[in-house]
Write a protein that holds these residues in place. Structure first.
Motif, PDB file in Angstrom:
ATOM      1  N   GLY A 135       0.773  -1.239   0.000  1.00 60.03           N
ATOM      2  CA  GLY A 135       0.000   0.000   0.000  1.00 60.03           C
ATOM      3  C   GLY A 135       0.797   1.278   0.000  1.00 60.03           C
ATOM      4  N   THR A 136       2.111   1.182  -0.224  1.00 60.39           N
ATOM      5  CA  THR A 136       2.961   2.366  -0.246  1.00 60.39           C
ATOM      6  C   THR A 136       3.780   2.405  -1.527  1.00 60.39           C
ATOM      7  OG1 THR A 136       3.156   2.373   2.167  1.00 60.39           O
ATOM      8  CG2 THR A 136       4.793   3.627   0.945  1.00 60.39           C
ATOM      9  N   VAL A 137       3.808   3.562  -2.191  1.00 60.84           N
ATOM     10  CA  VAL A 137       4.646   3.717  -3.379  1.00 60.84           C
ATOM     11  C   VAL A 137       6.092   3.852  -2.918  1.00 60.84           C
ATOM     12  CG1 VAL A 137       5.117   5.100  -5.432  1.00 60.84           C
ATOM     13  CG2 VAL A 137       2.764   4.865  -4.603  1.00 60.84           C
ATOM     14  N   THR A 138       6.926   2.851  -3.238  1.00 56.67           N
ATOM     15  CA  THR A 138       8.321   2.861  -2.779  1.00 56.67           C
ATOM     16  C   THR A 138       9.279   3.394  -3.835  1.00 56.67           C
ATOM     17  OG1 THR A 138       8.640   0.564  -3.526  1.00 56.67           O
ATOM     18  CG2 THR A 138       7.907   0.892  -1.251  1.00 56.67           C
ATOM     19  N   ASN A 139       8.928   3.269  -5.118  1.00 53.31           N
ATOM     20  CA  ASN A 139       9.772   3.770  -6.205  1.00 53.31           C
ATOM     21  C   ASN A 139       8.890   4.230  -7.354  1.00 53.31           C
ATOM     22  OD1 ASN A 139      11.307   1.251  -4.945  1.00 53.31           O
ATOM     23  ND2 ASN A 139      12.872   2.694  -5.638  1.00 53.31           N
ATOM     24  N   THR A 140       9.240   5.353  -7.948  1.00 51.36           N
ATOM     25  CA  THR A 140       8.513   5.797  -9.134  1.00 51.36           C
ATOM     26  C   THR A 140       9.359   6.810  -9.889  1.00 51.36           C
ATOM     27  OG1 THR A 140       6.460   6.795  -9.960  1.00 51.36           O
ATOM     28  CG2 THR A 140       7.314   7.632  -7.873  1.00 51.36           C
ATOM     29  N   SER A 141       9.127   6.849 -11.191  1.00 49.38           N
ATOM     30  CA  SER A 141       9.869   7.790 -12.047  1.00 49.38           C
ATOM     31  C   SER A 141       9.162   9.123 -12.192  1.00 49.38           C
ATOM     32  CB  SER A 141      10.053   7.168 -13.435  1.00 49.38           C
ATOM     33  OG  SER A 141       8.789   6.889 -14.030  1.00 49.38           O
ATOM     34  N   VAL A 142       7.925   9.228 -11.699  1.00 56.51           N
ATOM     35  CA  VAL A 142       7.165  10.469 -11.866  1.00 56.51           C
ATOM     36  C   VAL A 142       7.355  11.366 -10.650  1.00 56.51           C
ATOM     37  CG1 VAL A 142       5.472   9.371 -13.361  1.00 56.51           C
ATOM     38  CG2 VAL A 142       5.063   9.449 -10.900  1.00 56.51           C
ATOM     39  N   ASP A 143       7.228  12.655 -10.858  1.00 57.01           N
ATOM     40  CA  ASP A 143       7.453  13.621  -9.779  1.00 57.01           C
ATOM     41  C   ASP A 143       6.340  13.588  -8.743  1.00 57.01           C
ATOM     42  OD1 ASP A 143       9.813  14.478 -10.963  1.00 57.01           O
ATOM     43  OD2 ASP A 143       8.792  15.992 -12.173  1.00 57.01           O
ATOM     44  N   VAL A 144       5.113  13.512  -9.214  1.00 58.50           N
ATOM     45  CA  VAL A 144       3.967  13.479  -8.307  1.00 58.50           C
ATOM     46  C   VAL A 144       3.163  12.219  -8.606  1.00 58.50           C
ATOM     47  CG1 VAL A 144       1.899  14.646  -7.505  1.00 58.50           C
ATOM     48  CG2 VAL A 144       3.886  15.997  -8.222  1.00 58.50           C
ATOM     49  N   ALA A 145       3.127  11.300  -7.654  1.00 53.42           N
ATOM     50  CA  ALA A 145       2.443  10.018  -7.856  1.00 53.42           C
ATOM     51  C   ALA A 145       1.165   9.981  -7.033  1.00 53.42           C
ATOM     52  CB  ALA A 145       3.360   8.872  -7.453  1.00 53.42           C
ATOM     53  N   PRO A 146       0.095   9.409  -7.573  1.00 58.06           N
ATOM     54  CA  PRO A 146      -1.135   9.277  -6.786  1.00 58.06           C
ATOM     55  C   PRO A 146      -0.934   8.324  -5.619  1.00 58.06           C
ATOM     56  CG  PRO A 146      -1.337   8.136  -8.894  1.00 58.06           C
ATOM     57  CD  PRO A 146      -0.049   8.884  -8.930  1.00 58.06           C
ATOM     58  N   ALA A 147      -1.826   8.399  -4.649  1.00 60.35           N
ATOM     59  CA  ALA A 147      -1.738   7.540  -3.479  1.00 60.35           C
ATOM     60  C   ALA A 147      -2.070   6.103  -3.844  1.00 60.35           C
ATOM     61  CB  ALA A 147      -2.680   8.052  -2.393  1.00 60.35           C
ATOM     62  N   ALA A 148      -1.567   5.173  -3.057  1.00 56.06           N
ATOM     63  CA  ALA A 148      -1.824   3.745  -3.253  1.00 56.06           C
ATOM     64  C   ALA A 148      -2.718   3.232  -2.137  1.00 56.06           C
ATOM     65  CB  ALA A 148      -0.509   2.969  -3.274  1.00 56.06           C
ATOM     66  N   ALA A 149      -3.350   2.093  -2.375  1.00 51.36           N
ATOM     67  CA  ALA A 149      -4.197   1.442  -1.373  1.00 51.36           C
ATOM     68  C   ALA A 149      -3.953  -0.056  -1.430  1.00 51.36           C
ATOM     69  CB  ALA A 149      -5.673   1.756  -1.623  1.00 51.36           C
ATOM     70  N   ASN A 157      -4.962   3.743 -10.528  1.00 47.30           N
ATOM     71  CA  ASN A 157      -4.670   5.122 -10.117  1.00 47.30           C
ATOM     72  C   ASN A 157      -3.658   5.772 -11.049  1.00 47.30           C
ATOM     73  OD1 ASN A 157      -6.307   4.444  -8.017  1.00 47.30           O
ATOM     74  ND2 ASN A 157      -4.761   4.604  -6.413  1.00 47.30           N
ATOM     75  N   ALA A 158      -2.625   4.987 -11.428  1.00 49.66           N
ATOM     76  CA  ALA A 158      -1.563   5.528 -12.278  1.00 49.66           C
ATOM     77  C   ALA A 158      -2.034   5.795 -13.698  1.00 49.66           C
ATOM     78  CB  ALA A 158      -0.374   4.567 -12.301  1.00 49.66           C
ATOM     79  N   SER A 159      -3.182   5.247 -14.085  1.00 49.82           N
ATOM     80  CA  SER A 159      -3.674   5.442 -15.453  1.00 49.82           C
ATOM     81  C   SER A 159      -4.019   6.900 -15.729  1.00 49.82           C
ATOM     82  CB  SER A 159      -4.902   4.561 -15.717  1.00 49.82           C
ATOM     83  OG  SER A 159      -6.009   4.983 -14.924  1.00 49.82           O
ATOM     84  N   GLY A 160      -4.152   7.701 -14.675  1.00 51.10           N
ATOM     85  CA  GLY A 160      -4.384   9.119 -14.875  1.00 51.10           C
ATOM     86  C   GLY A 160      -3.143   9.877 -15.306  1.00 51.10           C
ATOM     87  N   LEU A 161      -1.991   9.217 -15.245  1.00 51.01           N
ATOM     88  CA  LEU A 161      -0.736   9.810 -15.672  1.00 51.01           C
ATOM     89  C   LEU A 161      -0.442   9.396 -17.110  1.00 51.01           C
ATOM     90  CD1 LEU A 161       1.347   9.019 -12.457  1.00 51.01           C
ATOM     91  CD2 LEU A 161       0.230  11.189 -13.042  1.00 51.01           C
ATOM     92  N   PRO A 162      -0.026  10.314 -17.973  1.00 51.34           N
ATOM     93  CA  PRO A 162       0.216   9.963 -19.382  1.00 51.34           C
ATOM     94  C   PRO A 162       1.284   8.901 -19.555  1.00 51.34           C
ATOM     95  CG  PRO A 162       1.054  12.169 -18.880  1.00 51.34           C
ATOM     96  CD  PRO A 162       0.226  11.746 -17.716  1.00 51.34           C
ATOM     97  N   GLU A 163       2.222   8.788 -18.608  1.00 56.49           N
ATOM     98  CA  GLU A 163       3.291   7.788 -18.728  1.00 56.49           C
ATOM     99  C   GLU A 163       2.751   6.364 -18.663  1.00 56.49           C
ATOM    100  OE1 GLU A 163       5.140  11.396 -16.647  1.00 56.49           O
ATOM    101  OE2 GLU A 163       3.233  10.299 -16.645  1.00 56.49           O
TER     102      GLU A 163
END
Length: 421
Positions: A135-149, A157-163
């Motif tokens: 439930g915690t984002v430990t690594n990501t390449s994006v500057d602002v990541a949505p929360a995890a559950a 959740n990440a589908s809202g990011l174009p990457e």
């Protein structure tokens, strides 16, 4: 067919009857084995990913009886299941997506680990990735990541990011079919169309969106399967819709028109399969990425199965196709490469999936038997050497995370490796 490959590799652990498997998929892949061997369970693992992304993880689990009916039941009492899919996107980017779902008390569940890694086609474009643990984002390449559950897949959740949107869209555009003639025969409610439902219950709406070229393609194959049929169209009946078939009749100057409720189960299933294969292929931006069809040979004449095989090969030029079958007639084709076949066998309650073994390949290469004859003799066996057996499951790397790790400590990397066990 090479350019249509979307999923290149499937790795499963503790999914239903499958203790472990690590297989490569082709543009057209046949899962072949006896009834109850586990072919449908393999296909269902891909459908599970699509269901969890299109609706929710909770919905995907509930539709299968809950996590205790999804995770494998065995003497080892595994309390989780894992899925990893390696992929190639339409624009050429490659990567993998993997997750592990664990069981909690009283039928609960949690996403214990989830990874998405994308290597872009352009050499100077950096990789994009995320990793979520408990439930915690430990690594990501994006500057602002949505929360995890813990109770849902993070890719939603990440589908809202174009990457990450292309990965989400690709896995969402997979369709899996076991067509029901009664559902196709019934009057259907008009809708926007979209992806064909697994049972064919919205077939009229999907057909209405076909381009003229795509519709003619389907009708061409149907005419070979059911001689005398000239075309199919959607017919409105009040606030509902049905299919209307034009078919030659002896002594008639013009083809007669028959509604779907007058057509045979075989005709309706064949038509439904063809619509599933070629749906939306006329729109490159919205095409299906993968189509899975269970036992297409049901209710079809052996001669018609050969025509359907040609349809599979044709459709695989644009969409990846995965077929489950135990029909010798479907494999009785001189040009069918054994590399397209995954043999499926139940061994002591465990599903074993692999390419055809070397002995069978040698027999086929020397033309001593055909693939269909080996299947009839129950001699189409999986290659045990390349099979991930239960004792080797710890060697399957589902969550390797090599990018974006420069800030990880040695202890964290050791923990990552142990999580794959």
């Amino acid at each position: 067919m090479k350019g249509s490959t979307f999923i290149t590799r499937v790795v499963l652990r503790h999914y239903k009857s499958i203790a472990a498997c690590d297989v490569r998929l082709q543009p057209l892949t046949f899962l072949v084995g006896a009834n109850g061997a586990g072919k449908s369970n393999f296909l269902d693992s891909l459908r599970f990913v699509a269901d969890a992304l299109n609706s929710s993880l909770d919905h995907a689990l509930r539709n299968r009886g809950g996590i205790n009916d999804v995770r494998r039941r065995s003497g080892g009492h595994p309390n989780h299941f894992s899925i990893r899919l390696d992929f190639i996107l339409s624009e050429g980017a490659t990567g993998h997506y993997a997750f592990r779902v664990g069981a909690c008390p009283r039928g609960g569940y949690e996403v214990q680990d989830e990874v998405c890694m994308i290597q872009n086609a352009e050499i100077f474009t950096p990789e994009v990735y995320f990793r979520v643990k408990d439930g915690t984002v430990t690594n990501t390449s994006v500057d602002v990541a949505p929360a995890a559950a813990r109770d849902r897949l993070y890719l939603v959740n990440a589908s809202g990011l174009p990457e990450f949107r292309p990965v989400y869209e690709a896995f969402s555009r997979m369709g899996f079919y076991k067509l029901n003639p009664d559902k196709i025969r019934n009057l259907q409610v008009p809708e926007a169309g979209g992806i064909l439902m697994p049972d064919g219950s919205n077939l009229t709406s999907v057909l209405a969106r076909f381009s003229p070229a795509a519709k003619r393609r389907v009708e061409k194959y149907l005419a070979k399967i059911v001689p005398g049929i000239h075309g199919v169209r959607v017919k409105e009946l009040g606030h509902r819709e049905t299919l209307e078939f034009r078919q030659d009749m002896a002594g008639a100057k013009y083809p007669w028109r028959f509604l779907a409720n007058n057509m045979s189960d075989g005709t309706l299933r064949a038509f439904g399969i063809l619509v599933a294969l070629f749906q939306e292929n006329h729109d490159a931006q919205q095409r299906m990425m993968l189509v899975g069809v269970e036992e297409p040979e049901i209710t079809l004449h052996p001669a018609a199965i050969g025509v359907l095989l040609d349809g599979f090969r044709d459709a695989a030029d644009e969409t990846q196709i995965v077929i489950t079958s135990h029909s010798p007639e479907l494999l009785d084709h001189k040009g069918l490469n054994t590399e397209l076949i995954l043999a499926v066998e139940a061994q002591d309650g465990n599903t074993v999936i692999a390419q055809v073994d070397k002995a069978s390949k040698s027999v086929l290469r020397d033309k001593l038997f055909t693939t269909a004859e080996l299947l009839r003799l129950n001699q189409l066996q999986p290659d045990v050497v390349s099979t991930a057996r239960p004792v080797d499951t710890s060697q399957l790397q589902l969550f390797d995370f090599e990018k974006g790790r420069s800030n990880q400590s040695r202890e964290e990397r050791i923990e990552d490796a142990s999580d794959d066990q």
